[in-house]
Design a protein around this motif. Structure first.
Motif, short mmCIF file in Angstrom:
data_model
loop_
_atom_site.label_atom_id
_atom_site.label_comp_id
_atom_site.label_asym_id
_atom_site.label_seq_id
_atom_site.Cartn_x
_atom_site.Cartn_y
_atom_site.Cartn_z
N TYR A 1 -8.98 6.32 3.51
CA TYR A 1 -8.45 5.79 2.26
C TYR A 1 -7.00 6.23 2.06
CZ TYR A 1 -8.20 4.33 -2.60
OH TYR A 1 -7.82 3.71 -3.77
N LEU A 2 -6.75 7.51 2.29
CA LEU A 2 -5.41 8.05 2.05
C LEU A 2 -4.38 7.40 2.98
CD1 LEU A 2 -6.36 11.81 1.61
CD2 LEU A 2 -5.27 10.39 -0.14
N ILE A 3 -4.66 7.34 4.26
CA ILE A 3 -3.64 6.84 5.19
C ILE A 3 -3.45 5.33 5.05
CG2 ILE A 3 -4.02 8.72 6.81
CD1 ILE A 3 -5.55 6.84 8.63
N ASN A 4 -4.43 4.64 4.46
CA ASN A 4 -4.28 3.21 4.23
C ASN A 4 -3.54 2.90 2.93
OD1 ASN A 4 -5.53 2.33 6.59
ND2 ASN A 4 -7.57 2.43 5.68
N HIS A 5 -3.30 3.94 2.12
CA HIS A 5 -2.63 3.73 0.84
C HIS A 5 -1.29 4.47 0.75
CE1 HIS A 5 -6.63 2.25 -0.21
NE2 HIS A 5 -6.04 1.61 -1.21
N ILE A 6 -0.87 5.09 1.85
CA ILE A 6 0.43 5.77 1.89
C ILE A 6 1.21 5.20 3.07
CG2 ILE A 6 1.63 7.98 2.12
CD1 ILE A 6 -1.05 9.32 1.22
N GLU A 7 2.41 4.74 2.79
CA GLU A 7 3.27 4.21 3.86
C GLU A 7 4.10 5.36 4.44
OE1 GLU A 7 5.63 0.91 2.65
OE2 GLU A 7 3.94 -0.17 1.73
N ALA A 8 3.80 5.71 5.69
CA ALA A 8 4.49 6.84 6.31
C ALA A 8 4.53 6.67 7.82
CB ALA A 8 3.78 8.15 5.96
N ASP A 9 5.53 7.29 8.45
CA ASP A 9 5.64 7.26 9.90
C ASP A 9 4.61 8.17 10.56
OD1 ASP A 9 7.75 5.45 9.92
OD2 ASP A 9 9.24 7.04 9.71
N SER A 10 4.29 9.28 9.91
CA SER A 10 3.30 10.18 10.49
C SER A 10 2.72 11.10 9.42
CB SER A 10 3.92 11.02 11.62
OG SER A 10 4.69 12.08 11.11
N PHE A 11 1.54 11.60 9.73
CA PHE A 11 0.84 12.53 8.85
C PHE A 11 0.48 13.80 9.63
CE2 PHE A 11 -0.29 8.30 7.13
CZ PHE A 11 0.18 8.45 5.83
N GLY B 1 12.05 11.79 2.71
CA GLY B 1 12.54 11.99 4.07
C GLY B 1 11.81 13.01 4.91
N ALA B 2 10.62 13.44 4.51
CA ALA B 2 9.85 14.39 5.32
C ALA B 2 9.48 13.76 6.67
CB ALA B 2 8.58 14.81 4.58
N ASP B 3 9.53 14.55 7.72
CA ASP B 3 9.14 14.06 9.04
C ASP B 3 7.65 13.75 9.10
OD1 ASP B 3 11.68 14.21 10.36
OD2 ASP B 3 11.48 16.38 10.33
N SER B 4 6.87 14.50 8.35
CA SER B 4 5.43 14.25 8.30
C SER B 4 4.90 14.78 6.98
CB SER B 4 4.72 14.93 9.47
OG SER B 4 3.37 14.51 9.57
N ILE C 1 7.13 12.19 -1.48
CA ILE C 1 7.66 13.14 -0.50
C ILE C 1 8.00 12.45 0.81
CG2 ILE C 1 6.99 15.11 0.94
CD1 ILE C 1 5.60 16.25 -1.59
N VAL C 2 7.18 11.50 1.22
CA VAL C 2 7.50 10.70 2.41
C VAL C 2 8.83 9.97 2.20
CG1 VAL C 2 6.81 8.69 3.78
CG2 VAL C 2 5.11 10.42 3.16
N ASP C 3 8.99 9.35 1.03
CA ASP C 3 10.20 8.60 0.73
C ASP C 3 11.43 9.51 0.64
OD1 ASP C 3 8.64 6.34 0.66
OD2 ASP C 3 8.56 6.22 -1.54
#
Length: 305
Positions: free
Chosen positions: A127-137, A100-103, A96-98
């Motif tokens: 764990y989650l934020i270290n294993h997902i490449e995203a601009d923001s959560f 194009g979601a803003d967050s 979903i990040v890929d």
């Protein structure tokens, strides 16, 4: 990190066809209506979207459609954080990040089981934020299958990771909201209140807007309130009385009643939902929504002159 703009982020409902498939034409009509109402962005694939009743493919397809078809001046944040295995959660989030979601918005009750401590939740978040490449959560305090409201201390830690931009707050408690707003000062994290009755006061405390059910009924009123509560405080108080009282319609047969109301507004769709039997919206309940709609439209016409 992508900036999440202040304003109104409706929790998008999912229209279905009579044979229980996603009604893509209906999805587009809702997006167009949101744009007309002046919202800032859309919160897609959330509980109002019936995300727990969508397949993995449907969650992705719905997210991708909303991202691809929402006007560029509006944002899109997306959840769908319902998979049981953490590996599946990561894979779905990354897709979903890929797209194009803003967050990408996590569900707070997925961080730990009911009764487990915030230390457990914190480890899951790391764990989650270290294993997902995203601009923001983001984080959504989803009430189902149980509600995990974040403490101010945990929210402060989340904000200080520098990776979170959005919180949909569902605590419905002004003292907790005040503590949360104080805890995130100086960070990029913004709080969007889901509770209509506390909205105006929460804006004064530092919340950045509204992300709740009632933006599916009269989003333009919420958009005006968020934009103008400081400039026109007396009108804001008057409007708050109306939208706070009107929010009791949430306690009816939602989201069936919302779909019925959408039809009254010219946003045509079937009343089919996966979470509730559409037959629960009986003749008398439909009449209540008819009457609610008439009062609402008279108020909107009066308010905007």
């Amino acid at each position: 990190m992508k900036t999440i703009k202040n304003g109104v982020w409706p929790v998008m409902i999912t229209p279905f066809t009579a044979d229980n498939k996603i009604d893509w034409e209906g999805v587009q009509k809702i997006i167009d209506w949101y744009d007309k109402e002046g919202v800032t962005g859309i919160f897609a694939v959330c509980q109002s979207s019936e995300m727990f009743y969508l397949s993995k493919q449907e969650r992705y397809d719905l997210a991708k459609f909303v991202i691809d078809n929402t006007p560029k001046h509006m944002g899109v944040v997306v959840s769908g954080h319902v998979a049981e295995k953490v590996e599946d959660q990561i894979a779905e989030a990354q897709a979903i990040v890929d797209a194009g979601a803003d967050s990408y918005v996590f569900i707070s009750n997925q961080f730990a089981r009911e009764g487990e401590s915030e230390d457990v939740a914190k480890k899951s978040i790391e764990y989650l934020i270290n294993h997902i490449e995203a601009d923001s959560f983001g984080v959504y305090e989803c009430p189902y299958p149980y509600k995990r409201v974040l403490s101010a201390d945990l929210l402060k830690w989340i904000a200080e990771t520098g990776k979170f931009a959005f919180l949909k707050d569902t605590c419905c408690d002004l003292s907790q909201i005040k503590a949360k707003c104080d805890a995130i000062k100086g960070t990029e994290l913004k709080i969007f209140n889901a509770n209509a009755a506390t909205l105006l006061e929460s804006l004064r405390m530092g919340c950045s807007g509204y992300s709740g059910v009632m933006a599916n009924f009269h989003a333009s009123l919420y958009a005006w309130l968020v934009d103008n509560y400081e400039k026109e405080p007396e009108r804001a108080e008057q409007l708050m009385d109306f939208i706070g009282a009107a929010s009791m319609v949430e306690c009816q047969v939602y989201p069936v009643n919302c779909k019925y109301h959408m039809n009254l507004m010219g946003v045509d769709m079937d009343l089919m939902t996966r979470t509730k039997d559409a037959a629960l919206l009986t003749g008398s309940k439909k009449l209540e929504i008819d009457q609610f709609y008439n009062i609402e439209q008279r108020y909107i016409k009066h308010f905007f002159g």
